[in-house]
Design a protein around this motif. Structure first.
Motif, short mmCIF file in Angstrom:
data_model
loop_
_atom_site.label_atom_id
_atom_site.label_comp_id
_atom_site.label_asym_id
_atom_site.label_seq_id
_atom_site.Cartn_x
_atom_site.Cartn_y
_atom_site.Cartn_z
N GLU A 19 -8.73 2.62 -1.86
CA GLU A 19 -9.08 2.26 -0.51
C GLU A 19 -10.43 2.84 -0.12
O GLU A 19 -10.81 3.92 -0.53
CB GLU A 19 -8.00 2.67 0.49
CG GLU A 19 -7.78 4.15 0.71
CD GLU A 19 -6.60 4.44 1.63
OE1 GLU A 19 -6.76 4.34 2.87
OE2 GLU A 19 -5.52 4.77 1.10
N ILE B 121 -9.47 -2.99 -0.19
CA ILE B 121 -8.46 -2.36 0.66
C ILE B 121 -9.23 -1.46 1.61
O ILE B 121 -9.82 -0.46 1.19
CB ILE B 121 -7.45 -1.54 -0.15
CG1 ILE B 121 -6.73 -2.43 -1.16
CG2 ILE B 121 -6.46 -0.85 0.77
CD1 ILE B 121 -5.89 -1.65 -2.17
N SER C 143 -2.58 -5.64 7.59
CA SER C 143 -1.35 -5.02 7.08
C SER C 143 -0.79 -4.03 8.07
O SER C 143 -1.51 -3.15 8.57
CB SER C 143 -1.64 -4.32 5.75
OG SER C 143 -0.44 -3.76 5.23
N HIS D 285 -5.89 -2.25 5.95
CA HIS D 285 -4.60 -1.61 5.70
C HIS D 285 -4.21 -0.67 6.84
O HIS D 285 -5.06 -0.15 7.57
CB HIS D 285 -4.65 -0.89 4.35
CG HIS D 285 -4.57 0.59 4.41
ND1 HIS D 285 -3.36 1.27 4.42
CD2 HIS D 285 -5.53 1.54 4.47
CE1 HIS D 285 -3.61 2.58 4.48
NE2 HIS D 285 -4.91 2.76 4.51
N HIS E 60 0.85 -1.21 0.00
CA HIS E 60 0.00 0.00 0.00
C HIS E 60 0.87 1.24 0.00
O HIS E 60 1.55 1.53 0.99
CB HIS E 60 -0.90 0.00 1.24
CG HIS E 60 -1.99 1.03 1.20
ND1 HIS E 60 -3.33 0.68 1.17
CD2 HIS E 60 -1.96 2.38 1.22
CE1 HIS E 60 -4.06 1.78 1.17
NE2 HIS E 60 -3.25 2.84 1.19
N GLU F 37 3.40 -2.73 4.60
CA GLU F 37 3.17 -1.59 3.72
C GLU F 37 3.90 -0.37 4.24
O GLU F 37 4.39 -0.35 5.39
CB GLU F 37 1.68 -1.28 3.64
CG GLU F 37 1.08 -0.84 4.97
CD GLU F 37 -0.35 -0.34 4.83
OE1 GLU F 37 -0.52 0.86 4.52
OE2 GLU F 37 -1.29 -1.14 5.04
#
Length: 259
Positions: A91, A125, A176, A156, A6, A204
């Motif tokens: 996202e 996401i 993440s 994320h 990301h 990320e």
């Protein structure tokens, strides 16, 4: 090799340094990066990067923080997601930290993205901040997870509780971790990272934001994701190579259109 799952390298402050950004990725053994869309007007520049560089992928979506921007429809997102370089929807999600008041429009936008994910079969996401209860609820109501016939995706830049992580993983989502996990003040998040299995984890940068230690306070970039992996390896007491291999395998398992 590492993968930055990301980043926002289309943002002007990074795009202006693209040769340097790509060179630093190679230097730090970052083989791929996913450039994530935040609104539709700027989506063309996200897609352009993925079309130009074979190791850069793209998503399509509208961030919950963007209030005054064209609202996407399910049909529009599904159509844009047909492009072979688009590997995800988002996202998307909810953010009650930056915006207050009647945020029903955020919740409706989130539902639109989940429906687009189910129709396009592209993973989500998800961004959630100070809104985890509604985020998990809407995910369940709309069938975002593999347990309800959805495609699931990734939570994320995760900063929520272990309870939220578990509720997400139960729906088939990956968790993440960004540079935040390396901060000395992030003890609670580090405790969560310790409990999340490597098999359910991505790494990320969320660049240009949230640079990991030892670059905290500086502009972030995909090459720095290696430092997130290094911290996770030390935290879990496993070889760095294991973190690199597993998170990279997870990336390609989730984002099946990435090749």
């Amino acid at each position: 090799m590492f993968i930055d799952s990301h980043c926002h390298i289309d943002f002007p402050e990074l795009a202006a340094r693209m040769p340097e950004i790509l060179a630093k990725m190679a230097e730090n053994k970052v083989s791929h990066a996913l450039c994530v869309s935040v609104d539709l007007p700027d989506f063309p520049r996200v897609l352009a990067l993925a079309e130009q560089f074979p190791h850069i992928y793209a998503s399509v979506g509208v961030h919950p923080d963007y209030e005054d921007t064209p609202e996407p429809t399910v049909e529009q997102l599904v159509e844009l997601a047909k492009h072979p370089r688009i590997v995800a929807i988002g996202e998307t999600g909810l953010d009650y930290y930056r915006l207050q008041g009647d945020l029903e429009w955020q919740r409706e936008r989130f539902r639109t993205h989940i429906r687009a994910s189910r129709e396009s079969r592209k993973p989500l996401i998800i961004h959630t901040r100070s809104a985890s209860e509604d985020t998990i609820r809407i995910m369940r109501e709309e069938g975002a997870g593999t347990d309800k016939g959805g495609v699931a995706g990734v939570m994320h830049c995760f900063t929520e509780s272990l309870e939220v992580a578990r509720a997400s993983m139960e729906q088939g989502f990956y968790i993440s971790f960004s540079g935040i996990v390396t901060f000395k003040s992030a003890k609670e998040l580090q405790a969560v990272a310790l409990e999340v299995p490597l098999e359910r984890m991505l790494i990320e940068t969320d660049s240009p934001y949230l640079a990991p230690v030892p670059y905290r306070g500086k502009m972030n970039e995909p090459g720095f994701v290696a430092h997130v992996a290094e911290f996770i390896a030390k935290l879990k007491g496993v070889p760095l190579e294991q973190v690199a291999e597993q998170t990279s395998a997870n990336f390609f398992k989730l984002f099946k259109d990435a090749a």
